[in-house]
Write a protein that holds these residues in place. Structure first.
Motif, PDB file in Angstrom:
ATOM      1  N   ALA A  58       0.832  -1.206   0.000  1.00  0.00           N
ATOM      2  CA  ALA A  58       0.000   0.000   0.000  1.00  0.00           C
ATOM      3  C   ALA A  58       0.869   1.260   0.000  1.00  0.00           C
ATOM      4  O   ALA A  58       0.561   2.243  -0.693  1.00  0.00           O
ATOM      5  N   VAL A  59       1.963   1.245   0.766  1.00  0.00           N
ATOM      6  CA  VAL A  59       2.871   2.391   0.786  1.00  0.00           C
ATOM      7  C   VAL A  59       3.541   2.563  -0.576  1.00  0.00           C
ATOM      8  O   VAL A  59       3.677   3.681  -1.088  1.00  0.00           O
ATOM      9  N   ILE A  60       3.958   1.452  -1.188  1.00  0.00           N
ATOM     10  CA  ILE A  60       4.571   1.518  -2.515  1.00  0.00           C
ATOM     11  C   ILE A  60       3.572   2.041  -3.544  1.00  0.00           C
ATOM     12  O   ILE A  60       3.925   2.842  -4.420  1.00  0.00           O
ATOM     13  N   ALA A  61       2.320   1.606  -3.452  1.00  0.00           N
ATOM     14  CA  ALA A  61       1.287   2.106  -4.368  1.00  0.00           C
ATOM     15  C   ALA A  61       1.100   3.608  -4.192  1.00  0.00           C
ATOM     16  O   ALA A  61       0.932   4.353  -5.169  1.00  0.00           O
ATOM     17  N   THR A  62       1.149   4.070  -2.946  1.00  0.00           N
ATOM     18  CA  THR A  62       1.061   5.508  -2.679  1.00  0.00           C
ATOM     19  C   THR A  62       2.222   6.250  -3.329  1.00  0.00           C
ATOM     20  O   THR A  62       2.043   7.295  -3.957  1.00  0.00           O
ATOM     21  N   GLY A  63       3.431   5.694  -3.182  1.00  0.00           N
ATOM     22  CA  GLY A  63       4.597   6.296  -3.808  1.00  0.00           C
ATOM     23  C   GLY A  63       4.538   6.252  -5.322  1.00  0.00           C
ATOM     24  O   GLY A  63       4.977   7.186  -5.998  1.00  0.00           O
ATOM     25  N   HIS A  64       3.976   5.163  -5.853  1.00  0.00           N
ATOM     26  CA  HIS A  64       3.920   5.028  -7.309  1.00  0.00           C
ATOM     27  C   HIS A  64       3.064   6.121  -7.939  1.00  0.00           C
ATOM     28  O   HIS A  64       3.309   6.526  -9.081  1.00  0.00           O
ATOM     29  N   CYS A  65       2.072   6.616  -7.206  1.00  0.00           N
ATOM     30  CA  CYS A  65       1.244   7.711  -7.732  1.00  0.00           C
ATOM     31  C   CYS A  65       2.097   8.955  -7.979  1.00  0.00           C
ATOM     32  O   CYS A  65       1.978   9.609  -9.021  1.00  0.00           O
ATOM     33  N   GLY A  66       2.956   9.287  -7.015  1.00  0.00           N
ATOM     34  CA  GLY A  66       3.841  10.426  -7.202  1.00  0.00           C
ATOM     35  C   GLY A  66       4.916  10.145  -8.220  1.00  0.00           C
ATOM     36  O   GLY A  66       5.286  11.015  -9.022  1.00  0.00           O
ATOM     37  N   PHE A  67       5.397   8.930  -8.241  1.00  0.00           N
ATOM     38  CA  PHE A  67       6.460   8.503  -9.137  1.00  0.00           C
ATOM     39  C   PHE A  67       5.973   8.413 -10.580  1.00  0.00           C
ATOM     40  O   PHE A  67       6.661   8.833 -11.517  1.00  0.00           O
ATOM     41  N   GLY A  68       4.767   7.885 -10.785  1.00  0.00           N
ATOM     42  CA  GLY A  68       4.250   7.658 -12.133  1.00  0.00           C
ATOM     43  C   GLY A  68       3.669   8.888 -12.788  1.00  0.00           C
ATOM     44  O   GLY A  68       3.534   8.935 -14.014  1.00  0.00           O
ATOM     45  N   LEU A  69       3.316   9.905 -11.997  1.00  0.00           N
ATOM     46  CA  LEU A  69       2.793  11.147 -12.556  1.00  0.00           C
ATOM     47  C   LEU A  69       3.774  12.304 -12.425  1.00  0.00           C
ATOM     48  O   LEU A  69       3.654  13.298 -13.136  1.00  0.00           O
ATOM     49  N   GLY A  70       4.715  12.192 -11.498  1.00  0.00           N
ATOM     50  CA  GLY A  70       5.596  13.319 -11.261  1.00  0.00           C
ATOM     51  C   GLY A  70       7.064  12.948 -11.298  1.00  0.00           C
ATOM     52  O   GLY A  70       7.676  12.880 -12.354  1.00  0.00           O
ATOM     53  N   ALA A  71       7.632  12.674 -10.127  1.00  0.00           N
ATOM     54  CA  ALA A  71       9.062  12.369 -10.037  1.00  0.00           C
ATOM     55  C   ALA A  71       9.321  11.635  -8.730  1.00  0.00           C
ATOM     56  O   ALA A  71       8.448  11.563  -7.863  1.00  0.00           O
ATOM     57  N   THR A  72      10.532  11.096  -8.580  1.00  0.00           N
ATOM     58  CA  THR A  72      10.874  10.352  -7.376  1.00  0.00           C
ATOM     59  C   THR A  72      10.703  11.177  -6.098  1.00  0.00           C
ATOM     60  O   THR A  72      10.202  10.644  -5.096  1.00  0.00           O
ATOM     61  N   PRO A  73      11.089  12.475  -6.064  1.00  0.00           N
ATOM     62  CA  PRO A  73      10.830  13.250  -4.838  1.00  0.00           C
ATOM     63  C   PRO A  73       9.356  13.308  -4.466  1.00  0.00           C
ATOM     64  O   PRO A  73       9.016  13.328  -3.281  1.00  0.00           O
ATOM     65  N   ASN A  74       8.475  13.349  -5.468  1.00  0.00           N
ATOM     66  CA  ASN A  74       7.041  13.327  -5.172  1.00  0.00           C
ATOM     67  C   ASN A  74       6.634  12.008  -4.537  1.00  0.00           C
ATOM     68  O   ASN A  74       5.803  11.964  -3.623  1.00  0.00           O
ATOM     69  N   ALA A  75       7.216  10.915  -5.041  1.00  0.00           N
ATOM     70  CA  ALA A  75       6.933   9.611  -4.458  1.00  0.00           C
ATOM     71  C   ALA A  75       7.389   9.551  -3.009  1.00  0.00           C
ATOM     72  O   ALA A  75       6.670   9.047  -2.133  1.00  0.00           O
ATOM     73  N   MET A  76       8.587  10.072  -2.729  1.00  0.00           N
ATOM     74  CA  MET A  76       9.114  10.057  -1.378  1.00  0.00           C
ATOM     75  C   MET A  76       8.244  10.908  -0.455  1.00  0.00           C
ATOM     76  O   MET A  76       7.990  10.539   0.699  1.00  0.00           O
TER      77      MET A  76
END
Length: 407
Positions: free
Chosen positions: A345-363
């Motif tokens: 679930a945490v990875i899925a949350t990060g993937h939203c920021g990662f897949g639409l924005g960038a790694t800092p957004n995922a973090m």
């Protein structure tokens, strides 16, 4: 739309030195604006994007009022783009992929599947609007999984392939993605917690050690010798890569200029890994980040924003559809493939920021989510590895294939 130069009150062509000087000034202005406007910091909007867009808004005003028109020397921009993608190649370590274990490989697979889905959806919707299918790539993984760096690099490739507004659309979509990725991550994670009755980790644990340990490794003792080695590696790989692209072009196969240096850098990295020799990776990343910031500033300040006017409705529609796709993909695919537990679930949350924005957004998404629900060391290990080491390399390769089919 091109205007007759006779209609312009004032026009000027900036040379290479003037162009890079303006880029540096805009980068500094962007940093100053970010220091005053908190939402720009919260959504990780890059400083060169802020400064560049401010400048391009000024050129838009000059264009609409027929007051002035500027043109710029693009040669240094192309050099900076090649340098940046060469440093991306140095990050593609297959030994690190294996060391990361099965979870890293599965998340990389999720990211590749998302890239294909984003581009397929974008192409389908662009075709439905009777637009050039390349616009689907501009509002697909070029801008979303790729971010502003990939958007600015692939924009000219889309223009060469026939999409005149390729750069403007890509950059606009990348900016939208940074904001949207931060907005949907938390709701997706919360819904997964409720739907699957998940229990969080230890709330007293701290993410800082894991995040900083992975992101700041080998960042001490940087000096002139290490920086020179980094620059030497980058330049040599750029030169060899250029000759490879020239050789392939003799076979009537057209590949983007950045692909050769990126592949050579990846080969060098993995050869040295096998030989148990070290690259000055942090110094390479420093040089690459500087090249990226200057490249972005030049790319953004040369935007023709008036090209977006006729594309506003279809572009917004495609981006909203891409946001929905990201939320559904993270909820259904990422969560299940990563194990259907709290870490997933945490990875899925990060993937939203990662897949639409960038790694800092995922973090940022994962920091906020775990701050309320508990620590997830697995998520803070898996997501940065894929984001920092592999995704740009894979995305560029997949995009090259897509463009080859559509051009």
């Amino acid at each position: 739309m091109n205007m007759d130069t006779a209609d312009i009150a004032f026009s000027y062509t900036f040379g290479m030195q003037e162009t890079v000087a303006i880029a540096v000034i805009l980068l500094l202005i962007g940093r100053w604006i970010k220091s005053w406007i908190e939402p720009l910091r919260r959504f990780y909007i890059p400083a060169p994007v802020v400064g560049g867009i401010v400048f391009s808004l000024g050129t838009l005003l000059g264009h609409e009022l027929h007051l002035f028109q500027f043109t710029f020397d693009q040669s240094l921009k192309n050099l900076l783009m090649l340098a940046f993608f060469t440093t991306v190649g140095f990050a593609a370590s297959f030994r690190m992929l294996l060391r990361g274990g099965l979870s890293v490989s599965i998340f990389l697979l999720c990211s590749i599947l998302l890239i294909v889905c984003q581009n397929s959806l974008g192409i389908a919707l662009a075709t439905a609007f009777d637009l050039n299918p390349l616009m689907g790539l501009a509002a697909g993984s070029i801008a979303l999984t790729g971010g502003h760096g990939t958007a600015a690099a692939f924009g000219p490739e889309l223009i060469k392939a026939g999409l005149d507004a390729g750069l403007s659309v890509s950059v606009a979509a990348a900016t939208f993605g940074l904001v949207a990725g931060c907005m949907i991550g938390g709701p997706v994670g919360k819904r997964l917690m409720q739907r699957w009755n998940l229990k969080g980790g230890d709330r007293s644990a701290d993410n800082t050690e894991m995040v900083e340990g992975k992101l700041t490794h080998e960042q001490k003792n940087i000096n002139e010798t290490l920086l020179f080695k980094a620059v030497a590696y980058i330049i040599v790989c750029m030169g060899i890569g250029h000759f490879i692209i020239l050789g392939i072009s003799k076979l009537d196969i057209v590949l983007p200029a950045y692909l050769g240096p990126m592949m050579v850098a990846a080969a060098v990295r993995n050869f040295l890994d096998l030989s148990h020799k070290q690259l000055p990776l942090h110094s390479i990343n420093v040089v690459g980040n500087i090249a990226l910031q200057l490249f972005l500033a030049i790319a953004l300040m040369t935007l023709n924003l008036w090209e977006l006017a006729a594309l506003a409705v279809p572009l917004i529609t495609i981006l909203l559809a891409q946001t929905l796709l990201m939320a559904v993909f993270a909820y259904v695919v990422t969560f299940r493939l990563m194990g259907r537990d709290y870490d997933a679930a945490v990875i899925a949350t990060g993937h939203c920021g990662f897949g639409l924005g960038a790694t800092p957004n995922a973090m940022a998404n994962m920091e906020t989510f775990t701050g309320a629900n508990g620590y997830s060391p697995k998520a803070f290990f898996v997501v940065p590895i894929v984001g920092a080491l592999f995704i740009d390399f894979v995305n560029a390769t997949v995009l090259t294939i897509f463009i080859g089919f559509l051009a």
